[in-house]
Scaffold this active site. Structure first.
Site, PDB file in Angstrom:
ATOM      1  N   GLY A  11       0.899  -1.582   0.081  1.00 54.16           N
ATOM      2  CA  GLY A  11       0.382  -0.080   0.207  1.00 54.16           C
ATOM      3  C   GLY A  11       0.772   1.477   0.150  1.00 54.16           C
ATOM      4  N   ARG A  72       0.798  -5.449  -5.468  1.00 54.83           N
ATOM      5  CA  ARG A  72       1.435  -6.697  -5.072  1.00 54.83           C
ATOM      6  C   ARG A  72       1.238  -7.703  -6.167  1.00 54.83           C
ATOM      7  NH1 ARG A  72      -1.794  -3.899  -1.855  1.00 54.83           N
ATOM      8  NH2 ARG A  72      -1.425  -3.851   0.822  1.00 54.83           N
ATOM      9  N   SER A  73       2.425  -8.055  -5.899  1.00 65.25           N
ATOM     10  CA  SER A  73       2.842  -9.376  -6.839  1.00 65.25           C
ATOM     11  C   SER A  73       2.782 -10.651  -6.361  1.00 65.25           C
ATOM     12  CB  SER A  73       4.601  -9.236  -7.234  1.00 65.25           C
ATOM     13  OG  SER A  73       4.664  -9.658  -8.819  1.00 65.25           O
ATOM     14  N   GLY A 102       5.699  -2.294   4.145  1.00 65.19           N
ATOM     15  CA  GLY A 102       5.572  -3.025   4.760  1.00 65.19           C
ATOM     16  C   GLY A 102       5.812  -3.885   5.525  1.00 65.19           C
ATOM     17  N   ASP A 103       4.539  -5.072   6.170  1.00 62.65           N
ATOM     18  CA  ASP A 103       5.901  -6.794   6.488  1.00 62.65           C
ATOM     19  C   ASP A 103       5.819  -7.259   5.229  1.00 62.65           C
ATOM     20  OD1 ASP A 103       2.754  -6.704   6.561  1.00 62.65           O
ATOM     21  OD2 ASP A 103       2.868  -7.380   8.459  1.00 62.65           O
ATOM     22  N   GLY A 104       4.937  -7.010   4.683  1.00 59.76           N
ATOM     23  CA  GLY A 104       4.556  -8.322   3.612  1.00 59.76           C
ATOM     24  C   GLY A 104       6.081  -8.322   2.735  1.00 59.76           C
ATOM     25  N   THR A 126       4.089   2.268   5.699  1.00 56.82           N
ATOM     26  CA  THR A 126       2.733   2.011   5.916  1.00 56.82           C
ATOM     27  C   THR A 126       2.285   3.101   7.167  1.00 56.82           C
ATOM     28  OG1 THR A 126       1.332   0.202   6.647  1.00 56.82           O
ATOM     29  CG2 THR A 126       3.490   0.389   7.638  1.00 56.82           C
ATOM     30  N   ASP A 128      -0.121   2.450   9.098  1.00 54.99           N
ATOM     31  CA  ASP A 128      -1.221   1.530   9.461  1.00 54.99           C
ATOM     32  C   ASP A 128      -0.228   1.726  11.204  1.00 54.99           C
ATOM     33  OD1 ASP A 128      -3.422   0.835   8.933  1.00 54.99           O
ATOM     34  OD2 ASP A 128      -2.745  -1.358   7.668  1.00 54.99           O
ATOM     35  N   ASP A 130       2.129  -0.385  11.992  1.00 57.76           N
ATOM     36  CA  ASP A 130       2.331  -1.723  12.791  1.00 57.76           C
ATOM     37  C   ASP A 130       3.556  -2.638  11.952  1.00 57.76           C
ATOM     38  OD1 ASP A 130       1.689  -2.147   9.880  1.00 57.76           O
ATOM     39  OD2 ASP A 130       0.150  -3.749  10.431  1.00 57.76           O
ATOM     40  N   ARG A 155     -17.699  17.101  13.268  1.00 57.67           N
ATOM     41  CA  ARG A 155     -18.240  17.898  14.609  1.00 57.67           C
ATOM     42  C   ARG A 155     -18.662  19.116  14.383  1.00 57.67           C
ATOM     43  NH1 ARG A 155     -16.643  16.795  19.971  1.00 57.67           N
ATOM     44  NH2 ARG A 155     -14.512  15.415  19.383  1.00 57.67           N
ATOM     45  N   ARG A 172      -6.969  -2.621   9.909  1.00 54.20           N
ATOM     46  CA  ARG A 172      -7.927  -4.234   9.805  1.00 54.20           C
ATOM     47  C   ARG A 172      -7.279  -4.579  10.456  1.00 54.20           C
ATOM     48  NH1 ARG A 172      -5.848  -6.568   3.737  1.00 54.20           N
ATOM     49  NH2 ARG A 172      -4.362  -5.292   4.739  1.00 54.20           N
ATOM     50  N   LYS A 214     -24.457  17.151  26.474  1.00 55.29           N
ATOM     51  CA  LYS A 214     -23.967  17.681  25.342  1.00 55.29           C
ATOM     52  C   LYS A 214     -25.075  16.619  24.239  1.00 55.29           C
ATOM     53  CE  LYS A 214     -19.249  14.990  23.904  1.00 55.29           C
ATOM     54  NZ  LYS A 214     -19.174  15.434  23.516  1.00 55.29           N
ATOM     55  N   HIS A 216     -23.761  16.264  21.458  1.00 55.41           N
ATOM     56  CA  HIS A 216     -23.266  15.517  19.915  1.00 55.41           C
ATOM     57  C   HIS A 216     -22.237  14.974  20.611  1.00 55.41           C
ATOM     58  CE1 HIS A 216     -20.526  19.034  20.397  1.00 55.41           C
ATOM     59  NE2 HIS A 216     -19.219  17.468  19.555  1.00 55.41           N
ATOM     60  N   GLU A 223     -11.241  -0.250  11.339  1.00 54.63           N
ATOM     61  CA  GLU A 223     -11.937  -0.762  10.167  1.00 54.63           C
ATOM     62  C   GLU A 223     -12.180  -2.421  10.544  1.00 54.63           C
ATOM     63  OE1 GLU A 223     -10.969  -0.364   6.198  1.00 54.63           O
ATOM     64  OE2 GLU A 223      -8.340  -1.035   6.979  1.00 54.63           O
TER      65      GLU A 223
END
Length: 320
Positions: A11, A72-73, A102-104, A126, A128, A130, A155, A172, A214, A216, A223
């Protein structure tokens, strides 16, 4: 070491271009020839090589995405695919490879290096955040700021219409974006994959807020923790509150990288060149306690990065 290659894989992340720029210009400064490989490992297999010069990376430090493109391959996962990639590298005279991803991407780089003796250095890129053994990866800071900007705008509408908004963000398997953006954006609840949650507790918190006046509420959902649409539906059904859902999606990947990401990417790219020129291999550049260090790929691949629970707890305390 006379000739090195650089590619982006997996990504895209804001700041990848800044890393490419640093690799190319530091490489040239050190007397190396630098070859750009388009579309990641797929380009390595298909021979998509371009010789890079100082002008090749002009005016890209502020651009999101990656000028080398990324993909990606599945073929690179095979022995034959990696054999073809290595043959192309030999034909091009490329002696070392810098992989931004990333890790992949690092897992593929590690196998490639072990099979063919290719010298490889990784740069974590990445959104993320992560990747184990590194406090930050390229693109994370920009992504968090993109989400915070969206929360600020949402907001305004939430306040005007006295609504509850559920905002679904990327993540993810990791809740770093949701956690930091939720804390910075003042979210009432933050749902992440690493920590179980109860819809009843979320609703109880909404009712408490309503009782103190409050008007709102903002709920941030990674995700990988739950569907923002489903969370919004449950809240509306159980409370009757006017509830809307916004899914930010790939908006979080693009955009101009922040100064933090540009500096981080530039420093990592330059250090990667130093390492590969010195003959190092199987290493990833990591940011640890404000310093850049080289760690083994095994560190980035065998461990699992965990969130700071104290930050999650703080977000809950400040949202009472």
């Amino acid at each position: 070491m006379k000739r090195i290659g650089v590619l982006t894989s997996g990504g895209d992340a804001p700041g990848m271009n800044a890393a490419i720029r640093a690799v190319v210009r530091k490489g040239i400064f050190e007397g190396l020839e630098v070859v750009g490989i388009k579309r990641g490992y797929a380009g390595l297999i298909n021979g998509e090589f371009v010789d890079m010069n100082l002008g090749s990376v002009a005016d890209i430090i502020q651009r999101g995405g990656t000028i080398l493109r990324t993909a990606r391959s599945e073929e690179f996962r095979t022995v034959e695919g990696r054999r073809r990639a290595y043959a192309n590298m030999q034909e091009q005279g490329i002696e070392g490879l810098i992989v931004i991803g990333g890790d992949g991407s690092f897992r593929g780089a590690q196998i490639f290096s072990q099979e063919h003796g290719v010298k490889v250095i990784g740069i974590p890129g990445t959104i993320d955040n992560d990747i184990p053994c590194s406090d930050y990866s390229i693109g994370f800071d920009t992504s968090v700021n993109t989400v915070v900007d969206a929360i600020n705008k949402i907001r305004d509408t939430a306040t005007s219409h006295e609504r509850t908004y559920v905002i679904e963000v990327m993540g993810r398997h990791a809740g770093y974006i949701a956690l930091e953006a939720g804390l910075a954006g003042g979210a009432e609840s933050i749902l992440i994959p690493e920590i179980p949650f109860s819809i009843d507790e979320i609703i109880e918190k909404l009712h408490r807020g309503q009782k103190r006046g409050k008007l709102h509420s903002i709920i941030v959902v990674a995700e990988g923790a739950a569907s923002g649409i489903e969370i919004g539906k449950q809240i509306k059904e159980k409370t009757g509150f006017d509830t809307k859902v916004t899914i930010l999606g790939h908006l979080q990947r693009g955009g101009t990288p922040t100064a933090f990401d540009r500096v981080l990417a530039s420093r990592m790219g330059a250090l990667a060149v130093d390492l590969i020129k010195a003959g190092a291999s199987g290493k990833m550049i990591a940011r640890q306690h404000n310093d850049l260090v080289a760690v083994d790929f095994d560190c980035a691949l065998s461990e699992k990065r965990t969130i700071d629970h104290s930050v999650y707890e703080l977000a809950g305390i400040l949202a009472i």
